[in-house]
Design an enzyme around this catalytic site. Structure first.
Site, short mmCIF file in Angstrom:
data_model
loop_
_atom_site.label_atom_id
_atom_site.label_comp_id
_atom_site.label_asym_id
_atom_site.label_seq_id
_atom_site.Cartn_x
_atom_site.Cartn_y
_atom_site.Cartn_z
N ASN A 154 -12.90 27.77 -12.52
CA ASN A 154 -12.07 29.20 -11.96
C ASN A 154 -13.15 29.79 -11.37
OD1 ASN A 154 -13.30 29.90 -14.48
ND2 ASN A 154 -11.48 30.23 -14.69
N GLU A 251 -17.66 29.78 -24.15
CA GLU A 251 -16.76 30.51 -23.52
C GLU A 251 -15.56 29.43 -23.78
OE1 GLU A 251 -16.49 33.67 -23.51
OE2 GLU A 251 -18.74 34.84 -23.54
N CYS A 285 -9.55 31.90 -18.66
CA CYS A 285 -9.36 31.99 -19.33
C CYS A 285 -8.56 33.35 -20.55
CB CYS A 285 -10.56 31.62 -19.66
SG CYS A 285 -11.64 33.27 -19.24
N GLU A 459 -20.98 37.29 -23.76
CA GLU A 459 -21.61 37.27 -22.29
C GLU A 459 -21.52 38.61 -21.72
OE1 GLU A 459 -19.83 34.28 -19.97
OE2 GLU A 459 -21.79 33.26 -20.02
P1 NDP Z 1 -14.13 21.44 -18.95
O1 NDP Z 1 -13.76 22.23 -20.71
O2 NDP Z 1 -12.70 20.47 -18.92
O3 NDP Z 1 -15.20 22.18 -18.33
C1 NDP Z 1 -16.07 22.86 -18.48
C2 NDP Z 1 -17.77 22.06 -17.93
O4 NDP Z 1 -17.84 21.06 -18.90
C3 NDP Z 1 -17.57 21.58 -16.67
O5 NDP Z 1 -17.86 21.52 -15.75
C4 NDP Z 1 -17.08 19.54 -17.38
O6 NDP Z 1 -17.53 18.65 -16.37
C5 NDP Z 1 -18.18 20.35 -18.21
N1 NDP Z 1 -18.20 18.99 -19.51
C6 NDP Z 1 -17.20 18.04 -19.75
N2 NDP Z 1 -17.08 17.24 -20.45
C7 NDP Z 1 -18.42 17.78 -20.88
C8 NDP Z 1 -19.64 16.72 -22.17
N3 NDP Z 1 -19.47 16.23 -23.00
N4 NDP Z 1 -20.72 17.44 -22.33
C9 NDP Z 1 -21.18 18.56 -21.64
N5 NDP Z 1 -20.69 19.21 -20.47
C10 NDP Z 1 -19.20 18.80 -20.01
O7 NDP Z 1 -13.06 22.85 -18.32
P2 NDP Z 1 -12.89 22.87 -17.20
O8 NDP Z 1 -13.65 22.67 -16.43
O9 NDP Z 1 -10.96 22.05 -16.53
O10 NDP Z 1 -12.19 24.61 -16.99
C11 NDP Z 1 -11.10 25.48 -18.16
C12 NDP Z 1 -10.95 25.56 -19.31
O11 NDP Z 1 -12.21 26.29 -19.05
C13 NDP Z 1 -10.06 25.95 -19.99
O12 NDP Z 1 -10.16 26.00 -20.92
C14 NDP Z 1 -10.20 27.63 -19.55
O13 NDP Z 1 -9.46 28.64 -20.28
C15 NDP Z 1 -12.07 27.90 -20.36
N6 NDP Z 1 -12.45 29.42 -19.31
C16 NDP Z 1 -13.04 29.58 -20.52
C17 NDP Z 1 -13.07 30.63 -19.93
C18 NDP Z 1 -14.54 31.96 -20.88
O14 NDP Z 1 -15.02 32.77 -20.35
N7 NDP Z 1 -13.68 31.77 -22.66
C19 NDP Z 1 -13.40 31.11 -18.68
C20 NDP Z 1 -13.26 30.65 -17.65
C21 NDP Z 1 -12.52 29.51 -17.87
P3 NDP Z 1 -17.00 18.56 -14.81
O15 NDP Z 1 -15.55 19.14 -14.82
O16 NDP Z 1 -17.17 18.55 -13.62
O17 NDP Z 1 -16.85 16.90 -16.05
#
Ligand code: NDP
Length: 485
Positions: A154, A251, A285, A459
């Site tokens: 995002n 996060e 998020c 953060e």
């Molecule tokens: P995901 O949890 O699907 O993915 C986050 C990242 O982790 C991606 O780069 C993903 O790779 C990677 N990933 C997935 N599986 C693994 C693993 N087993 N080991 C290491 N890395 C892995 O989140 P989204 O990208 O769908 O983002 C949305 C989510 O993020 C929502 O839940 C949102 O609330 C949260 N979020 C939290 C924020 C905060 O600051 N608290 C801010 C913004 C979002 P890939 O997707 O390329 O497979």
């Protein structure tokens, strides 16, 4: 299609763009049209190896520089980012589909804020002196080593900068893996840091899906992992990091409450609900997606909200007049449509929107449900889209119990003119980031992060330094040393 400041290869390692077409291709899709606008390749084991080696090899020399020198480089990077804000914002819009109206004031600018803030702090990081009679202890604040950053889709520029800036300020190096959905922007962060003077290997970017993230997290050369992502991914990454006793920042997601009392300024409360549900098409998020509105003002709130939503300008996100863009991907759009269908099936009242727009790209209408009950899926699960759930309440004590009745604890907000109530409610929220009469402000000066399952660590702010450095205590004996034998 070409777009400005197009990255020239998939990865940025050791100060240069690197390609390895043996990696699985990842198409970059422009969410506003569904067109493929670029292609990167997932990191092969050889690429992961190069990135980790580069970060490991660069770390000691980077840490040996003075904080002033490191800080100067970060602040120079901030300046470059601001100078290129327009092009970086256009790229962010291609990567995510978020309207330029947003990206031009939020993404590269907040990345630059982080680089400037932590650049300014780098020279101030010190240990302390602890006098113990004649003896004394001093502490050294030392970097952790190699940090891995893993980002969600995002806020790709912001996440790459929010993790990189404090890590580098403390003398760490970083390997960053963006989400596969938005691979472009982090490459520009790497390029800018290098151009600003960060030595080769200090900040590297590799592409890939979760398997690449997992390979990075489990590597013995890595000392710290900072993830922005969902709770399920957080569980996996936290567990993998724990196996190596690595430091973590998590996060994660949320389902945050926003409480609107009957004495609130309705116009401001509606603004808060719009900012906390529809900014970035709801893909934030910390969004306040459970909006508890006092029964006495509910209909007034809903009718004003509907009037204001009718003014959303939905369309080409590169047009500066557009204020509401598409979802990041077809997959995410379908997830959100599934929740809209569930909301209707479970008996919530659809007050506004609810449909996919009849145009190319992944556009949904801003959607509002009223008469939502606490046990409905749309009130319990993170949707990560433009779907607001409005719930009624009458009593403060009761609404606080309901607001806190969630596994998440990322954010929470209250709208009221009653000063004492505002602070009482904020103190009672089980959430890491709270708002009074506003929503979703995230200045770099303030800690940001979640409690409960929404995260570990913080953060931004001075606090982030604690999460990217460690203290070494050194005991100094001034006299003779006695031993029992
Ligand atoms: P995901 O949890 O699907 O993915 C986050 C990242 O982790 C991606 O780069 C993903 O790779 C990677 N990933 C997935 N599986 C693994 C693993 N087993 N080991 C290491 N890395 C892995 O989140 P989204 O990208 O769908 O983002 C949305 C989510 O993020 C929502 O839940 C949102 O609330 C949260 N979020 C939290 C924020 C905060 O600051 N608290 C801010 C913004 C979002 P890939 O997707 O390329 O497979």
């Amino acid at each position: 299609m070409t777009y400005p400041t197009q990255p020239t290869a998939s990865h940025f390692i050791n100060g240069q763009y690197v390609e390895d077409t043996d990696g699985t291709p990842i198409d970059v899709i422009y969410p506003a049209t569904g067109e493929v606008i670029g292609r990167v390749h997932s990191a092969t084991p050889a690429i992961i190896e190069r990135a980790l080696d580069a970060a490991r090899n660069a770390q000691a020399a980077w840490a040996a520089m003075t904080g002033t020198e490191r800080g100067r480089i970060l602040r120079r990077a901030a300046d470059i980012m601001r100078e290129r804000n327009h092009d970086l914002s256009v790229l962010e819009t291609y990567d995510t589909g978020k309207p330029y109206q947003e990206t031009s004031v939020v993404d590269a600018t907040s990345g630059a804020d982080a680089l400037e803030y932590f650049g300014g702090m780098a020279a101030t990081l010190t240990g302390e002196h602890i006098q113990l009679g004649e003896d004394w202890v001093y502490t050294r604040r030392e970097p952790l080593g190699v940090c891995v950053g893993i980002g969600a889709w995002n806020y790709p520029t912001q996440i790459a900068s929010w993790k990189g800036a404090p890590a580098l300020a403390c003398g760490n190096t970083m390997v960053f893996k963006p989400s596969e959905t938005t691979p472009l922007c982090a490459l520009k962060v790497a390029e800018i840091l290098y151009e600003a003077g960060a030595p080769a290997g200090v900040y590297n970017v590799v592409q890939g899906l979760g398997d690449v993230g997992a390979a990075l997290v489990t590597d013995a050369r890595v000392d710290k992992v900072s993830l922005t992502g969902s709770v399920p991914t957080g569980r996996k990454v936290y567990a993998a990091a724990a196996a190596g006793i690595k430091h973590v920042t998590m996060e994660l997601g949320g389902k945050s409450p926003m409480i609107v009392f009957d004495d609130a300024d309705i116009e401001n409360a509606v603004s808060g609900a719009i900012l906390g549900n529809f900014y970035s098409s709801g893909q934030v998020c910390s969004n306040g997606t459970r909006v508890f509105v006092h029964r006495d003002i509910k209909e007034a709130f809903l009718s004003r909200l509907s009037e204001r939503l009718a003014h959303a300008v939905i369309g080409d996100p590169q047009d500066p007049d557009t204020s509401f863009g598409p979802m990041v991907s077809e997959r995410q759009m379908n997830i959100v449509l599934g929740y809209i269908a569930k909301g209707q099936a479970e008996g919530a009242r659809l007050v506004y929107g609810g449909k996919r727009l009849d145009k190319n790209g992944f556009y949904l209408e801003p959607t509002v449900f009223a008469d939502v009950r606490d046990d409905m899926s749309i009130a319990r699960e993170e949707i990560f889209g433009p779907v607001m759930a409005v719930l009624d309440f009458e009593d403060e004590g009761d609404v606080m119990v309901r607001a806190n009745d969630t596994e998440f604890g990322l954010a929470a907000g209250v709208f009221t003119r009653d000063l004492a109530r505002a602070h009482r409610v904020a103190a009672g929220f089980q959430a890491g980031t709270c708002y009074i009469n506003t929503y979703n402000d995230a200045p770099v000066e303030a800690p940001f992060g979640g409690s409960k399952q929404s995260g570990v660590g913080r953060e931004n702010s001075k606090t982030a330094i604690e999460h990217y450095s460690q203290l070494k205590s050194i005991y100094v004996r001034m006299g003779d040393l006695e031993a029992p034998f």
